[in-house]
Design an enzyme around this catalytic site. Structure first.
Site, PDB file in Angstrom:
ATOM      1  CB  SER A   1      -1.056   0.209   1.141  1.00 44.57           C
ATOM      2  OG  SER A   1      -1.567   1.184   1.742  1.00 44.57           O
TER       3      SER A   1
ATOM      4  CE1 TYR B   1      -4.326  -1.928   5.039  1.00 41.39           C
ATOM      5  CE2 TYR B   1      -2.677   0.347   4.463  1.00 41.39           C
ATOM      6  CZ  TYR B   1      -4.019  -1.399   4.466  1.00 41.39           C
ATOM      7  OH  TYR B   1      -4.241  -1.055   2.839  1.00 41.39           O
TER       8      TYR B   1
HETATM    9  P1  NDP Z   1     -11.438  -5.751   0.281  1.00 43.14           P
HETATM   10  O1  NDP Z   1     -11.809  -5.050   2.124  1.00 43.14           O
HETATM   11  O2  NDP Z   1     -12.070  -5.524  -0.376  1.00 43.14           O
HETATM   12  O3  NDP Z   1     -10.948  -7.077   0.457  1.00 43.14           O
HETATM   13  C1  NDP Z   1      -9.934  -7.896   1.140  1.00 43.14           C
HETATM   14  C2  NDP Z   1     -10.275  -9.641   0.326  1.00 43.14           C
HETATM   15  O4  NDP Z   1      -9.299 -10.023   1.948  1.00 43.14           O
HETATM   16  C3  NDP Z   1     -11.345 -10.213   0.527  1.00 43.14           C
HETATM   17  O5  NDP Z   1     -11.646 -11.070  -0.679  1.00 43.14           O
HETATM   18  C4  NDP Z   1     -11.203 -10.873   1.434  1.00 43.14           C
HETATM   19  O6  NDP Z   1     -11.745 -12.301   1.909  1.00 43.14           O
HETATM   20  C5  NDP Z   1      -9.791 -11.548   2.298  1.00 43.14           C
HETATM   21  N1  NDP Z   1      -9.550 -11.612   3.907  1.00 43.14           N
HETATM   22  C6  NDP Z   1      -9.299 -10.764   4.689  1.00 43.14           C
HETATM   23  N2  NDP Z   1      -8.649 -11.266   5.987  1.00 43.14           N
HETATM   24  C7  NDP Z   1      -8.545 -12.544   5.274  1.00 43.14           C
HETATM   25  C8  NDP Z   1      -7.861 -13.442   6.033  1.00 43.14           C
HETATM   26  N3  NDP Z   1      -7.474 -13.436   7.604  1.00 43.14           N
HETATM   27  N4  NDP Z   1      -7.699 -14.996   5.525  1.00 43.14           N
HETATM   28  C9  NDP Z   1      -7.765 -14.827   3.781  1.00 43.14           C
HETATM   29  N5  NDP Z   1      -8.707 -13.897   4.122  1.00 43.14           N
HETATM   30  C10 NDP Z   1      -8.941 -12.976   4.274  1.00 43.14           C
HETATM   31  O7  NDP Z   1      -9.805  -5.388   0.396  1.00 43.14           O
HETATM   32  P2  NDP Z   1      -9.270  -4.305  -1.060  1.00 43.14           P
HETATM   33  O8  NDP Z   1     -10.180  -5.039  -2.020  1.00 43.14           O
HETATM   34  O9  NDP Z   1      -9.645  -3.290  -0.862  1.00 43.14           O
HETATM   35  O10 NDP Z   1      -7.543  -4.856  -0.471  1.00 43.14           O
HETATM   36  C11 NDP Z   1      -7.268  -6.129  -1.364  1.00 43.14           C
HETATM   37  C12 NDP Z   1      -5.812  -5.735  -0.745  1.00 43.14           C
HETATM   38  O11 NDP Z   1      -5.214  -3.982  -1.205  1.00 43.14           O
HETATM   39  C13 NDP Z   1      -5.291  -5.815   0.859  1.00 43.14           C
HETATM   40  O12 NDP Z   1      -3.841  -6.240   0.983  1.00 43.14           O
HETATM   41  C14 NDP Z   1      -5.124  -4.055   1.142  1.00 43.14           C
HETATM   42  O13 NDP Z   1      -4.248  -3.439   1.820  1.00 43.14           O
HETATM   43  C15 NDP Z   1      -4.641  -3.832  -0.249  1.00 43.14           C
HETATM   44  N6  NDP Z   1      -5.073  -2.190  -0.313  1.00 43.14           N
HETATM   45  C16 NDP Z   1      -6.008  -1.452  -0.928  1.00 43.14           C
HETATM   46  C17 NDP Z   1      -6.131   0.147  -1.418  1.00 43.14           C
HETATM   47  C18 NDP Z   1      -7.267   0.278  -1.320  1.00 43.14           C
HETATM   48  O14 NDP Z   1      -7.386   1.390  -1.145  1.00 43.14           O
HETATM   49  N7  NDP Z   1      -9.316  -0.460  -1.353  1.00 43.14           N
HETATM   50  C19 NDP Z   1      -5.447   0.485  -0.972  1.00 43.14           C
HETATM   51  C20 NDP Z   1      -3.667   0.367  -0.482  1.00 43.14           C
HETATM   52  C21 NDP Z   1      -3.699  -1.440  -0.522  1.00 43.14           C
HETATM   53  P3  NDP Z   1     -12.841 -12.777   3.338  1.00 43.14           P
HETATM   54  O15 NDP Z   1     -14.462 -11.784   2.990  1.00 43.14           O
HETATM   55  O16 NDP Z   1     -13.462 -13.695   2.408  1.00 43.14           O
HETATM   56  O17 NDP Z   1     -11.879 -12.845   3.894  1.00 43.14           O
END
Ligand code: NDP
Length: 259
Positions: free
Chosen positions: A151, A164
């Site tokens: 990120s 974070y």
């Molecule tokens: P979302 O909240 O939309 O999705 C998160 C995903 O991670 C879901 O598929 C969720 O599945 C899965 N997940 C969460 N916890 C776990 C766990 N313990 N084990 C397995 N799967 C898990 O997030 P984003 O798509 O926005 O983010 C994706 C990545 O990008 C993250 O690492 C985030 O930190 C990073 N990011 C996002 C930004 C943004 O602006 N959106 C900016 C910078 C970085 P489920 O609910 O089924 O567990």
């Protein structure tokens, strides 16, 4: 025709692949011909994502894996390899956010929770993937692509979000170390740092008028990023087109950091 972007015969594993950025990447990878494995903790979301990904005609499977649990990741990687035969690229994308009112109010529990998923989860996932890829390389079949999703918070000052930011900074340095050590096996390791992307994670910011007024106009592209914006980089990194590209940090933020 230039063929290296064709992912036919390759398998990609995307953690957190059932929605958001992970699903955006998985969708493009499937369209490019890859078989797909997604991991997430929510069975319903996994099933929905599998249904949509299967529309592209490749093999798709999902597993309910909590990446913060080492044993689940170890078993999950073994099962994925058994089921698909091989894993060629792994996107350690699963992550959670945890904004707080101030640095002084970050509890040890909140700190640990974020690190358990965003740092430990990436470590377990990529270590297990690396074992599979290096063993394969020792048998004469080098190659593989490991990708950590970090990120901008891991690079810039993340006020009210230091835990974070620290977890994401850890991903950036872990990936660089992996790149150096595993290059001899043909295994590449790169990091993607997304900017402001419209997903469930940023729902509160999306609903906040002050954010729309103050932050979005500072993005040169003048809009939120979308999950689909991560399709191109995912296909590139999973493909032979990036065969000599390792140890890099790809910032995908609509120009936010250079403005
Ligand atoms: P979302 O909240 O939309 O999705 C998160 C995903 O991670 C879901 O598929 C969720 O599945 C899965 N997940 C969460 N916890 C776990 C766990 N313990 N084990 C397995 N799967 C898990 O997030 P984003 O798509 O926005 O983010 C994706 C990545 O990008 C993250 O690492 C985030 O930190 C990073 N990011 C996002 C930004 C943004 O602006 N959106 C900016 C910078 C970085 P489920 O609910 O089924 O567990």
């Amino acid at each position: 025709m230039y063929k290296p972007f064709d992912l036919s015969g390759k398998t990609a594993l995307v953690t957190g692949g059932n929605r958001g950025i992970g699903l955006g990447m998985a969708d493009a990878l499937a369209q490019a011909g890859a078989d797909i494995v997604i991991w997430g903790t929510n069975a319903e979301r996994n099933a929905e994502a599998v249904k949509s990904l299967k529309a592209h005609g490749t093999r798709v499977s999902a597993a309910r894996i909590d990446v913060s649990k080492e044993a689940e990741v170890v078993d999950g990687m073994r099962d994925a390899v058994t089921q698909m035969g091989r894993i060629d690229s792994v996107f350690a994308n699963a992550g959670i956010g945890s904004a707080v009112p101030s640095f002084t109010e970050i509890t040890a529990e909140a700190f640990r929770k974020v690190h358990a998923v965003n740092e430990d989860g990436v470590f377990y996932t990529l270590r297990e993937a690396a074992k599979h890829m290096t063993e394969r390389a020792k048998k004469g079949d080098p190659g593989g692509s490991l990708v950590g999703v970090a990120s901008l918070a891991g690079i810039e000052g993340a006020g009210r979000n230091q835990h974070y930011g620290a977890s994401k900074g850890a991903v950036i340095s872990m990936m660089r170390g992996i790149a150096v050590e595993l290059a001899r096996y043909g295994v590449r390791a790169n990091t993607i740092a997304p900017g402001w992307i419209a997903t469930d994670m940023t729902q509160r910011a999306q609903d906040n008028p002050a954010f729309a007024e103050k932050v979005i106009p500072r993005i040169p592209m003048r809009r939120w990023g979308k999950p689909e914006d991560f399709g191109g980089i995912a296909v590139y990194l999973a493909s032979d087109a990036s065969a000599y590209h390792t140890g890099d940090l790809f910032i995908v933020d609509g120009g936010y950091t250079v403005f």
